[in-house]
Motif scaffolding. Structure first.
Motif, PDB file in Angstrom:
ATOM      1  N   TYR A 225       1.057  -7.248   7.158  1.00 37.91           N
ATOM      2  CA  TYR A 225       2.333  -6.730   8.161  1.00 37.91           C
ATOM      3  C   TYR A 225       2.382  -5.316   7.935  1.00 37.91           C
ATOM      4  N   SER A 226       2.706  -4.663   9.239  1.00 39.63           N
ATOM      5  CA  SER A 226       2.438  -3.235   9.159  1.00 39.63           C
ATOM      6  C   SER A 226       3.722  -2.420   9.849  1.00 39.63           C
ATOM      7  N   GLU A 227       4.718  -3.223  10.268  1.00 38.79           N
ATOM      8  CA  GLU A 227       5.833  -2.649  11.132  1.00 38.79           C
ATOM      9  C   GLU A 227       6.969  -2.590  10.435  1.00 38.79           C
ATOM     10  N   THR A 228       7.312  -3.148   9.180  1.00 37.90           N
ATOM     11  CA  THR A 228       8.573  -3.122   8.657  1.00 37.90           C
ATOM     12  C   THR A 228       8.702  -2.134   7.418  1.00 37.90           C
ATOM     13  N   HIS A 229       7.886  -1.589   7.059  1.00 37.53           N
ATOM     14  CA  HIS A 229       8.105  -0.292   5.997  1.00 37.53           C
ATOM     15  C   HIS A 229       7.522   0.779   6.582  1.00 37.53           C
ATOM     16  N   SER A 230       8.037   2.071   6.603  1.00 38.99           N
ATOM     17  CA  SER A 230       7.679   3.363   6.961  1.00 38.99           C
ATOM     18  C   SER A 230       7.179   4.262   6.059  1.00 38.99           C
ATOM     19  N   ASP A 231       7.272   3.774   4.571  1.00 38.38           N
ATOM     20  CA  ASP A 231       6.550   4.547   3.461  1.00 38.38           C
ATOM     21  C   ASP A 231       6.024   3.767   2.617  1.00 38.38           C
ATOM     22  N   ASP A 232       5.589   4.301   1.096  1.00 33.63           N
ATOM     23  CA  ASP A 232       5.082   3.552   0.302  1.00 33.63           C
ATOM     24  C   ASP A 232       5.540   2.304   0.016  1.00 33.63           C
ATOM     25  N   ILE A 233       5.107   1.336  -0.333  1.00 33.09           N
ATOM     26  CA  ILE A 233       5.359  -0.088  -0.477  1.00 33.09           C
ATOM     27  C   ILE A 233       5.458  -0.262  -2.279  1.00 33.09           C
ATOM     28  N   THR A 234       6.420   0.164  -3.037  1.00 34.43           N
ATOM     29  CA  THR A 234       6.389  -0.003  -4.235  1.00 34.43           C
ATOM     30  C   THR A 234       6.531  -1.058  -5.083  1.00 34.43           C
ATOM     31  N   GLN A 235       7.109  -1.799  -4.293  1.00 34.14           N
ATOM     32  CA  GLN A 235       7.470  -3.266  -5.004  1.00 34.14           C
ATOM     33  C   GLN A 235       7.052  -4.501  -4.246  1.00 34.14           C
ATOM     34  N   VAL A 236       6.475  -5.743  -4.659  1.00 34.21           N
ATOM     35  CA  VAL A 236       6.411  -7.069  -4.118  1.00 34.21           C
ATOM     36  C   VAL A 236       6.795  -8.155  -4.831  1.00 34.21           C
TER      37      VAL A 236
ATOM     38  N   THR B 269       0.868  -1.032  -0.255  1.00 33.64           N
ATOM     39  CA  THR B 269       0.167   0.013   0.016  1.00 33.64           C
ATOM     40  C   THR B 269       1.043   1.398   0.004  1.00 33.64           C
ATOM     41  N   GLU B 270       0.207   2.287  -0.411  1.00 30.21           N
ATOM     42  CA  GLU B 270       0.715   3.668   0.105  1.00 30.21           C
ATOM     43  C   GLU B 270       0.606   4.076   1.503  1.00 30.21           C
ATOM     44  N   LYS B 271       1.460   4.914   2.021  1.00 32.62           N
ATOM     45  CA  LYS B 271       1.433   5.150   3.448  1.00 32.62           C
ATOM     46  C   LYS B 271       0.261   6.112   3.507  1.00 32.62           C
ATOM     47  N   VAL B 272      -0.533   5.658   4.518  1.00 24.94           N
ATOM     48  CA  VAL B 272      -1.833   6.279   4.777  1.00 24.94           C
ATOM     49  C   VAL B 272      -1.733   6.834   6.359  1.00 24.94           C
ATOM     50  N   ASP B 273      -1.783   7.900   6.868  1.00 23.25           N
ATOM     51  CA  ASP B 273      -1.492   8.170   8.400  1.00 23.25           C
ATOM     52  C   ASP B 273       0.229   7.773   8.499  1.00 23.25           C
ATOM     53  N   ASP B 274       0.211   6.667   9.552  1.00 27.95           N
ATOM     54  CA  ASP B 274       1.452   5.871   9.895  1.00 27.95           C
ATOM     55  C   ASP B 274       1.608   4.772   9.135  1.00 27.95           C
ATOM     56  N   ASP B 275       0.585   4.204   8.457  1.00 29.82           N
ATOM     57  CA  ASP B 275       0.785   2.819   8.150  1.00 29.82           C
ATOM     58  C   ASP B 275       1.035   2.592   6.549  1.00 29.82           C
ATOM     59  N   ALA B 276       1.939   1.596   6.360  1.00 31.35           N
ATOM     60  CA  ALA B 276       2.210   1.367   5.142  1.00 31.35           C
ATOM     61  C   ALA B 276       2.211  -0.211   5.128  1.00 31.35           C
ATOM     62  N   LEU B 277       1.378  -1.140   4.449  1.00 28.51           N
ATOM     63  CA  LEU B 277       0.957  -2.268   4.600  1.00 28.51           C
ATOM     64  C   LEU B 277       1.327  -3.237   3.479  1.00 28.51           C
ATOM     65  N   LEU B 278       1.651  -4.457   3.920  1.00 23.06           N
ATOM     66  CA  LEU B 278       1.749  -5.437   2.990  1.00 23.06           C
ATOM     67  C   LEU B 278       0.406  -6.535   3.459  1.00 23.06           C
ATOM     68  N   VAL B 279      -0.496  -6.427   2.632  1.00 29.90           N
ATOM     69  CA  VAL B 279      -1.692  -7.287   2.724  1.00 29.90           C
ATOM     70  C   VAL B 279      -1.727  -8.730   2.011  1.00 29.90           C
ATOM     71  N   PHE B 280      -2.158  -9.656   2.763  1.00 32.18           N
ATOM     72  CA  PHE B 280      -2.310 -10.902   2.061  1.00 32.18           C
ATOM     73  C   PHE B 280      -3.694 -11.660   2.137  1.00 32.18           C
ATOM     74  N   TRP B 281      -3.856 -12.542   0.990  1.00 32.05           N
ATOM     75  CA  TRP B 281      -5.070 -12.993   0.552  1.00 32.05           C
ATOM     76  C   TRP B 281      -4.889 -14.343   0.351  1.00 32.05           C
ATOM     77  N   ASP B 282      -5.700 -15.327   0.564  1.00 32.33           N
ATOM     78  CA  ASP B 282      -5.851 -16.695   0.072  1.00 32.33           C
ATOM     79  C   ASP B 282      -6.370 -16.523  -1.214  1.00 32.33           C
ATOM     80  N   ALA B 283      -5.497 -17.046  -2.531  1.00 35.28           N
ATOM     81  CA  ALA B 283      -6.085 -16.669  -3.591  1.00 35.28           C
ATOM     82  C   ALA B 283      -6.634 -18.122  -4.313  1.00 35.28           C
ATOM     83  N   ARG B 284      -6.866 -19.120  -3.441  1.00 34.02           N
ATOM     84  CA  ARG B 284      -7.361 -20.658  -3.837  1.00 34.02           C
ATOM     85  C   ARG B 284      -8.963 -20.425  -4.018  1.00 34.02           C
ATOM     86  N   ILE B 285      -9.437 -21.079  -5.148  1.00 33.90           N
ATOM     87  CA  ILE B 285     -10.928 -20.939  -5.333  1.00 33.90           C
ATOM     88  C   ILE B 285     -11.407 -22.301  -4.376  1.00 33.90           C
ATOM     89  N   ASN B 286     -12.296 -21.991  -3.383  1.00 32.21           N
ATOM     90  CA  ASN B 286     -12.913 -22.759  -2.799  1.00 32.21           C
ATOM     91  C   ASN B 286     -14.357 -23.264  -3.296  1.00 32.21           C
TER      92      ASN B 286
END
Length: 386
Positions: free
Chosen positions: A164-175, A133-150
């Motif tokens: 994950y919210s603690e390891t980056h302090s600005d926009d996460i431009t690459q995953v 994510t982009e940094k919004v307020d104080d948060d830059a997040l790595l968000v995870f989903w289960d991509a499998r079709i149930n």
């Protein structure tokens, strides 16, 4: 020159994309990976107007288009089917079936409130999606989903597994997930940090395997080396860093190479280097290459060694403006490139192009220009909120 470098030097234009009604910058390229698609491979291209075009690889004609989604970032085929993914600034990751001419995504992965996704990837077994994510307020997040079709849950919308919210302090431009280990993922940010995670570990602090510091805003990351035990990154001010994770538990330094500005040190035979586009790890020869270019459309390919970058060859006569994206195919040694001249080009060793017309540089509206990457330090800084 060795064989792979000779192949690069022998690349010629095989095909140019057919004309489209609405010329746009071509910002991202990926090709289908399924065995069934080998004879008629599909190509997905992310365009600056918020659409994804699906091309036939050999003919480079548009088969279908998923339109009307401003704020899309990145484009990626699943590894085991013809699903195409893209993250979006509206707080979702969208999934389309590349075989269907549908106006709506077949699946929607919803983020948390206020999430603005600007990067993403899917694991090599297609089980997990991760978006930055982009940094919004104080948060830059790595968000995870289960991509499998149930089969029990036929809902087209999925909520996150966690973040994950603690390891980056600005926009996460690459995953970027590891090419063969679905549990390893690396992320890069405008905070200059490149973080490697093992997502099988329960909490974020322990999941963090290592942190590398590029000391600049990260624009591109990738895996390289035997068994993909190395990572590398490029920065928005055209720097390059390369690290060896084999040395994490040894006294050896993990940094293989650190160049603050490649433009200042590279000796390019065909003139100058204006920007870096990305990296290309050639698995068969265990060699890492860096791809860059000029504002007039020349593409430079450089080989990466611990002593520096060495110019291998330049591809000319194709693009007429900045090249934004490329995709290398290891099976047939072909290269796809897309740029600001609205052209998608297919390069093959020893190819002869049937038509040799070169398009003029393309002009686009300033509103589009603001949505696409500019090669500068602050190109991924937060856009003005509505």
């Amino acid at each position: 020159m060795e064989k792979i470098e000779e192949q690069f030097a022998n690349l010629n234009i095989f095909k140019r994309s057919s004309e489209t009604k609405e010329p746009t910058y071509l910002l991202g390229i990926d090709t289908s990976k399924t065995v069934q698609a080998e004879k008629g491979s599909l190509v997905a291209v992310l365009c600056s107007n918020g659409s994804i075009r699906i091309y036939d690889k050999e003919r480079l004609n548009v088969l279908r288009e998923f339109r009307g989604y401003p704020g899309l970032n990145g484009v990626k085929f699943a590894n085991s089917c013809e699903s195409v993914y893209s993250s979006c600034t509206d707080g979702t990751v969208k999934c389309w079936d590349a075989r269907l001419a549908s106006e709506k995504p077949v699946q929607l992965f919803k983020g948390y409130p206020s999430n603005i996704f600007i990067s993403f990837d899917i694991s090599c077994n297609d089980h997990v999606i991760c978006a930055g994510t982009e940094k919004v307020d104080d948060d830059a997040l790595l968000v995870f989903w289960d991509a499998r079709i149930n089969s029990q849950d036929l809902s087209t919308t999925k909520d996150p597994l966690g973040a994950y919210s603690e390891t980056h302090s600005d926009d996460i431009t690459q995953v970027c997930f590891h090419p063969s280990n679905p549990n390893m993922v690396v992320s890069g940010s405008t905070d200059g940090l490149v973080n490697v995670f093992d997502i099988t570990v329960d909490n974020e602090e322990d999941a963090l395997v290592t942190t590398c510091n590029s000391v600049s805003s990260v624009s591109y990351i990738g895996w390289s080396g035997k068994d993909y035990k190395q990572i590398y990154c490029m920065t928005h001010d055209e720097g390059f860093c390369w690290w060896d994770l084999n040395h994490l538990d040894t006294d050896e330094p993990i940094t293989c190479l650190n160049i603050p500005d490649v433009r200042e040190v590279i000796n390019v035979k065909e003139g100058i280097l204006d920007y870096l586009i990305g990296g290309l790890y050639h698995e068969k020869t265990d060699k890492l290459f860096v791809v860059g270019g000029t504002n007039t459309g020349i593409i430079h390919i450089m080989s990466c060694t611990t002593s520096g970058l060495v110019h291998v060859t330049s591809l000319q006569g194709g693009h007429a403006a900045t090249v934004r994206s490329f995709c290398w195919n290891m099976q047939d040694d072909s290269l796809l490139t897309g740029g600001e001249d609205a052209q998608l080009l297919l390069w093959k060793p020893g190819a002869v192009e049937k038509t040799l017309t070169k398009k003029d540089s393309m002009k686009i509206a300033s509103s589009v220009y603001q949505r696409v990457r500019v090669h500068s330090n602050d190109s991924y800084k937060r856009r003005k909120k509505q």
